[in-house]
Design an enzyme around this catalytic site. Structure first.
Site, short mmCIF file in Angstrom:
data_model
loop_
_atom_site.label_atom_id
_atom_site.label_comp_id
_atom_site.label_asym_id
_atom_site.label_seq_id
_atom_site.Cartn_x
_atom_site.Cartn_y
_atom_site.Cartn_z
N GLU A 225 27.30 45.04 -25.62
CA GLU A 225 27.00 45.44 -24.25
C GLU A 225 25.67 44.86 -23.77
O GLU A 225 24.65 44.97 -24.44
CB GLU A 225 26.95 46.97 -24.13
CG GLU A 225 26.65 47.45 -22.73
CD GLU A 225 26.87 48.95 -22.54
OE1 GLU A 225 26.61 49.43 -21.42
OE2 GLU A 225 27.31 49.62 -23.49
N SER B 47 30.71 58.02 -21.93
CA SER B 47 30.36 57.78 -20.53
C SER B 47 31.02 58.81 -19.63
O SER B 47 30.64 58.96 -18.46
CB SER B 47 30.77 56.37 -20.11
OG SER B 47 32.11 56.09 -20.47
#
Length: 278
Positions: free
Chosen positions: A181, A44
């Site tokens: 997630e 990320s």
């Protein structure tokens, strides 16, 4: 430093595990001072730190570079590093080369890979070679194009059952933990109950074994909007902009630097410099 054994004990004893991303020395240092259990050097960083539109452009070299900085800032914290896009969707031999580089050159304690299917054999291969692996199911950002965007996964019974099967396969392959997630909290709870390894949730409700958030989301630093599952505990962004704006104003109006921020020469040296004239 906590280890795989400690995380298993925490799950058994019902003690939630805290994980936070960090991408550089100062963020890692602060995370360790706050006593975070695990640090994730996530790919990320491509979006949060490097400004890409996705995680796809992130390279093995990027992950090594940032993990080395994190390792210097958090010497006593368990560090998990993402294997970036396509670094493990190659032959097992090439995967091992990439994994070995990340671990040996960066000092990561474990690697994280996304998905199931062919990735299950990758988890087993790396585990057998002595590299701890964290699995990642549900919304897998590296596959967001295939998934049709950033959407909740496992919302219907059929896809939920598939995720449960995949979670069990990840554990059987040797994964030391599983990130879940953007899945319904009921599904996350069910998976957590059926696994012996810890589950770390991000947008997966409260009934998992731990939680992970992105550092910049948590403190509202350089982000314009955050997902529903994020809670912002503080906002440093406003203070940073205020401070920089004040700096700009003071430079423009010659208020900064003041004499106390400057260095001086002895009077006799000044006289010599100016030839006796001042």
């Amino acid at each position: 430093m906590k280890t795989k054994t400690d995380f298993l004990k925490m799950k058994e004893q019902g003690e939630p595990i805290t994980m936070l991303t960090a991408y550089d020395y100062p963020s890692a240092k602060l995370a360790e001072e706050a006593e975070v259990d695990m640090i994730l050097v996530g790919d990320s960083l491509g979006m949060v730190v490097l400004g890409y539109d996705s995680t796809v452009p992130v390279t093995v070299e990027d992950m090594i570079h940032h993990t080395k900085a994190v390792r210097r800032g958090a010497k006593e914290t368990f560090i998990v590093t993402d294997m970036p896009f396509m670094s493990y969707h190659v032959s097992l031999q090439e995967t091992m080369v990439n994994a070995r580089r990340i671990v040996q050159e960066s000092g990561a304690h474990a690697l994280k890979v996304e998905g199931a299917g062919e990735v299950i054999s990758t988890i087993q291969y790396l585990t057998n070679a002595g590299i701890p692996v964290v699995a990642h199911l549900g919304l897998t950002p590296q596959s967001v194009g295939v998934l049709g965007g950033y959407k909740v996964q496992g919302k219907d019974a059929e896809s939920a059952k598939k995720l449960i099967e995949d979670a069990k396969k990840c554990e059987e392959a040797g994964a030391i933990a599983l990130v879940l997630e953007c899945v319904p909290m009921q599904l996350a709870e069910l998976i957590s109950e059926q696994l012996t390894i810890p589950t770390i949730g991000i947008g997966a409700g409260q009934k998992v074994d731990g939680q992970v958030l992105v550092y910049h989301d948590l403190i509202s630093y350089g982000v314009n909007r955050v997902p529903k599952f994020v809670k912002q505990y503080t906002s440093v962004q406003e203070e940073i902009v205020r401070g920089i704006s004040q700096y700009v104003t003071e430079v423009k109006t010659r208020q900064f630097p003041e004499e106390k921020h400057s260095f001086t020469m002895k009077e006799e040296e000044c006289l010599s410099l100016y030839g006796g004239k001042q």
